[in-house]
Design a protein around this motif. Sequence first.
Motif, PDB file in Angstrom:
ATOM      1  N   GLU A   1     -25.399  -2.255  13.323  1.00 57.11           N
ATOM      2  CA  GLU A   1     -26.466  -1.861  14.236  1.00 57.11           C
ATOM      3  C   GLU A   1     -27.605  -2.881  14.174  1.00 57.11           C
ATOM      4  O   GLU A   1     -27.799  -3.563  13.172  1.00 57.11           O
ATOM      5  CB  GLU A   1     -26.987  -0.471  13.862  1.00 57.11           C
ATOM      6  CG  GLU A   1     -25.935   0.628  14.013  1.00 57.11           C
ATOM      7  CD  GLU A   1     -26.455   1.982  13.596  1.00 57.11           C
ATOM      8  OE1 GLU A   1     -27.643   2.069  13.213  1.00 57.11           O
ATOM      9  OE2 GLU A   1     -25.674   2.953  13.640  1.00 57.11           O
ATOM     10  N   ASN A   2     -28.361  -2.970  15.265  1.00 62.35           N
ATOM     11  CA  ASN A   2     -29.498  -3.910  15.335  1.00 62.35           C
ATOM     12  C   ASN A   2     -29.055  -5.346  15.016  1.00 62.35           C
ATOM     13  O   ASN A   2     -29.748  -6.077  14.300  1.00 62.35           O
ATOM     14  CB  ASN A   2     -30.614  -3.479  14.369  1.00 62.35           C
ATOM     15  CG  ASN A   2     -31.149  -2.099  14.654  1.00 62.35           C
ATOM     16  OD1 ASN A   2     -31.384  -1.745  15.804  1.00 62.35           O
ATOM     17  ND2 ASN A   2     -31.319  -1.292  13.604  1.00 62.35           N
ATOM     18  N   SER A   3     -27.924  -5.719  15.574  1.00 65.77           N
ATOM     19  CA  SER A   3     -27.346  -7.015  15.219  1.00 65.77           C
ATOM     20  C   SER A   3     -28.231  -8.190  15.636  1.00 65.77           C
ATOM     21  O   SER A   3     -28.243  -9.230  14.959  1.00 65.77           O
ATOM     22  CB  SER A   3     -25.954  -7.167  15.844  1.00 65.77           C
ATOM     23  OG  SER A   3     -26.019  -7.134  17.264  1.00 65.77           O
ATOM     24  N   MET A   4     -28.988  -8.054  16.716  1.00 63.77           N
ATOM     25  CA  MET A   4     -29.851  -9.161  17.135  1.00 63.77           C
ATOM     26  C   MET A   4     -31.008  -9.350  16.149  1.00 63.77           C
ATOM     27  O   MET A   4     -31.367 -10.492  15.827  1.00 63.77           O
ATOM     28  CB  MET A   4     -30.386  -8.912  18.544  1.00 63.77           C
ATOM     29  CG  MET A   4     -31.183 -10.099  19.105  1.00 63.77           C
ATOM     30  SD  MET A   4     -30.219 -11.655  19.169  1.00 63.77           S
ATOM     31  CE  MET A   4     -29.218 -11.346  20.638  1.00 63.77           C
ATOM     32  N   ARG A   5     -31.582  -8.270  15.647  1.00 63.43           N
ATOM     33  CA  ARG A   5     -32.639  -8.386  14.644  1.00 63.43           C
ATOM     34  C   ARG A   5     -32.106  -9.037  13.368  1.00 63.43           C
ATOM     35  O   ARG A   5     -32.775  -9.871  12.748  1.00 63.43           O
ATOM     36  CB  ARG A   5     -33.209  -7.003  14.312  1.00 63.43           C
ATOM     37  CG  ARG A   5     -34.115  -6.410  15.376  1.00 63.43           C
ATOM     38  CD  ARG A   5     -34.648  -5.068  14.927  1.00 63.43           C
ATOM     39  NE  ARG A   5     -35.416  -5.198  13.682  1.00 63.43           N
ATOM     40  CZ  ARG A   5     -35.401  -4.304  12.700  1.00 63.43           C
ATOM     41  NH1 ARG A   5     -34.648  -3.215  12.807  1.00 63.43           N
ATOM     42  NH2 ARG A   5     -36.133  -4.478  11.628  1.00 63.43           N
ATOM     43  N   ILE A   6     -30.934  -8.662  12.989  1.00 63.91           N
ATOM     44  CA  ILE A   6     -30.340  -9.204  11.768  1.00 63.91           C
ATOM     45  C   ILE A   6     -29.998 -10.679  11.963  1.00 63.91           C
ATOM     46  O   ILE A   6     -30.242 -11.515  11.086  1.00 63.91           O
ATOM     47  CB  ILE A   6     -29.092  -8.385  11.390  1.00 63.91           C
ATOM     48  CG1 ILE A   6     -29.530  -6.977  10.977  1.00 63.91           C
ATOM     49  CG2 ILE A   6     -28.300  -9.062  10.275  1.00 63.91           C
ATOM     50  CD1 ILE A   6     -28.434  -5.969  10.985  1.00 63.91           C
ATOM     51  N   SER A   7     -29.470 -11.010  13.132  1.00 64.93           N
ATOM     52  CA  SER A   7     -29.169 -12.404  13.450  1.00 64.93           C
ATOM     53  C   SER A   7     -30.446 -13.242  13.443  1.00 64.93           C
ATOM     54  O   SER A   7     -30.461 -14.372  12.932  1.00 64.93           O
ATOM     55  CB  SER A   7     -28.489 -12.479  14.822  1.00 64.93           C
ATOM     56  OG  SER A   7     -28.313 -13.818  15.218  1.00 64.93           O
ATOM     57  N   SER A   8     -31.511 -12.691  13.982  1.00 66.62           N
ATOM     58  CA  SER A   8     -32.797 -13.410  13.997  1.00 66.62           C
ATOM     59  C   SER A   8     -33.293 -13.686  12.582  1.00 66.62           C
ATOM     60  O   SER A   8     -33.827 -14.766  12.294  1.00 66.62           O
ATOM     61  CB  SER A   8     -33.849 -12.597  14.758  1.00 66.62           C
ATOM     62  OG  SER A   8     -33.504 -12.478  16.126  1.00 66.62           O
ATOM     63  N   ALA A   9     -33.102 -12.709  11.689  1.00 66.78           N
ATOM     64  CA  ALA A   9     -33.521 -12.884  10.299  1.00 66.78           C
ATOM     65  C   ALA A   9     -32.722 -13.990   9.615  1.00 66.78           C
ATOM     66  O   ALA A   9     -33.268 -14.791   8.843  1.00 66.78           O
ATOM     67  CB  ALA A   9     -33.361 -11.574   9.539  1.00 66.78           C
ATOM     68  N   ILE A  10     -31.428 -14.053   9.915  1.00 68.30           N
ATOM     69  CA  ILE A  10     -30.585 -15.111   9.347  1.00 68.30           C
ATOM     70  C   ILE A  10     -31.052 -16.475   9.846  1.00 68.30           C
ATOM     71  O   ILE A  10     -31.197 -17.424   9.062  1.00 68.30           O
ATOM     72  CB  ILE A  10     -29.102 -14.873   9.722  1.00 68.30           C
ATOM     73  CG1 ILE A  10     -28.563 -13.632   8.998  1.00 68.30           C
ATOM     74  CG2 ILE A  10     -28.253 -16.095   9.385  1.00 68.30           C
ATOM     75  CD1 ILE A  10     -27.178 -13.199   9.444  1.00 68.30           C
ATOM     76  N   CYS A  11     -31.310 -16.570  11.131  1.00 63.74           N
ATOM     77  CA  CYS A  11     -31.744 -17.849  11.710  1.00 63.74           C
ATOM     78  C   CYS A  11     -33.108 -18.274  11.168  1.00 63.74           C
ATOM     79  O   CYS A  11     -33.330 -19.460  10.886  1.00 63.74           O
ATOM     80  CB  CYS A  11     -31.770 -17.746  13.233  1.00 63.74           C
ATOM     81  SG  CYS A  11     -30.126 -17.562  13.981  1.00 63.74           S
ATOM     82  N   SER A  12     -34.018 -17.327  11.007  1.00 64.93           N
ATOM     83  CA  SER A  12     -35.341 -17.653  10.455  1.00 64.93           C
ATOM     84  C   SER A  12     -35.229 -18.135   9.016  1.00 64.93           C
ATOM     85  O   SER A  12     -35.906 -19.095   8.609  1.00 64.93           O
ATOM     86  CB  SER A  12     -36.252 -16.419  10.503  1.00 64.93           C
ATOM     87  OG  SER A  12     -36.512 -16.045  11.835  1.00 64.93           O
ATOM     88  N   PHE A  13     -34.382 -17.497   8.252  1.00 63.29           N
ATOM     89  CA  PHE A  13     -34.223 -17.882   6.849  1.00 63.29           C
ATOM     90  C   PHE A  13     -33.643 -19.290   6.731  1.00 63.29           C
ATOM     91  O   PHE A  13     -34.116 -20.092   5.939  1.00 63.29           O
ATOM     92  CB  PHE A  13     -33.323 -16.875   6.133  1.00 63.29           C
ATOM     93  CG  PHE A  13     -33.260 -17.075   4.639  1.00 63.29           C
ATOM     94  CD1 PHE A  13     -34.143 -16.408   3.805  1.00 63.29           C
ATOM     95  CD2 PHE A  13     -32.325 -17.928   4.067  1.00 63.29           C
ATOM     96  CE1 PHE A  13     -34.105 -16.586   2.427  1.00 63.29           C
ATOM     97  CE2 PHE A  13     -32.280 -18.119   2.694  1.00 63.29           C
ATOM     98  CZ  PHE A  13     -33.163 -17.445   1.871  1.00 63.29           C
TER      99      PHE A  13
END
Length: 286
Positions: A149-161
């Motif tokens: 769930e909330n895969s775009m938020r999680i993807s954004s966190a990976i990219c930011s990191f």
Amino acid sequence: MLLKESVDALNVEHRRDGIFADATFGGGGHSREILSRLGASGRLIVFDQDSQALSNVPEDERITPVRSNFRFLENHIRFLGIAALDGVIADLGVSSHQFDTAERGFSYRFDSALDMRMNQDAELTAADVVSNYSKEALASLLAEYGEVENSMRISSAICSFRESSPDGRINTTGQLRKALERFFSPNTERKFLGKVFQALRIEVNKEIRALEDLLRGSLNTLHSGGRLVVITYHSLEDRVVKNFLRDARAEGKVEILTKKPVVPTEEEIQANGRSRSAKLRIAEKK
């Protein structure tokens, strides 16, 4: 897992001199059980793309090891000059050895290289996926393969990191865990990280496409009366198997022998918690 139930389903005792294939040798448990029931002139072809797994193949003249992704089962069976098989068994997912070997990177329990390759000669690793894929591509695979769930938020966190790291990459399981730590609590950690790691593993090993190829290849190589026996561990895999067998039955190619999938007993679950999600489906070729 589901050892007795799955090997019973192959019906080896009625084709003791037949030819069977274990598409996922892994730790060798199913193969050894098949060999114990196979006659002197029977034959077992075992597949695994992991060279470490095949190093444990028993010394038995009835067994032929093939280091290959099981998606190429049909090609190898033809190359070996085998006209048809009496049964195919596939125990999908990651072997316990792979999960428990830290440096393979399949488990978030260890801080190690983010690898996840079942075939260690393959180029793409999980580190490559989380370091190089676009935000949209990461979100898509997390949603599709991990049902996150909330895969775009999680993807954004990976990219930011990864953008804040010195080399612009996420190279270890520990780094990925840190990138996602705000999305889980101690109570939800196992389920959440399990879904993320599952999605990455499926992408790295192209597991769904490989499974579809295995199912088609198995059906093409089975004798009439031959059995296809498949154990799955998550809903995505099980859906692929269920839909394939349903379509094959509609085309008059198979009889489905499991109206509902066979699941482990409480005793097996207590002995091995990883078996909890296992589902066994069985079909016989017409």
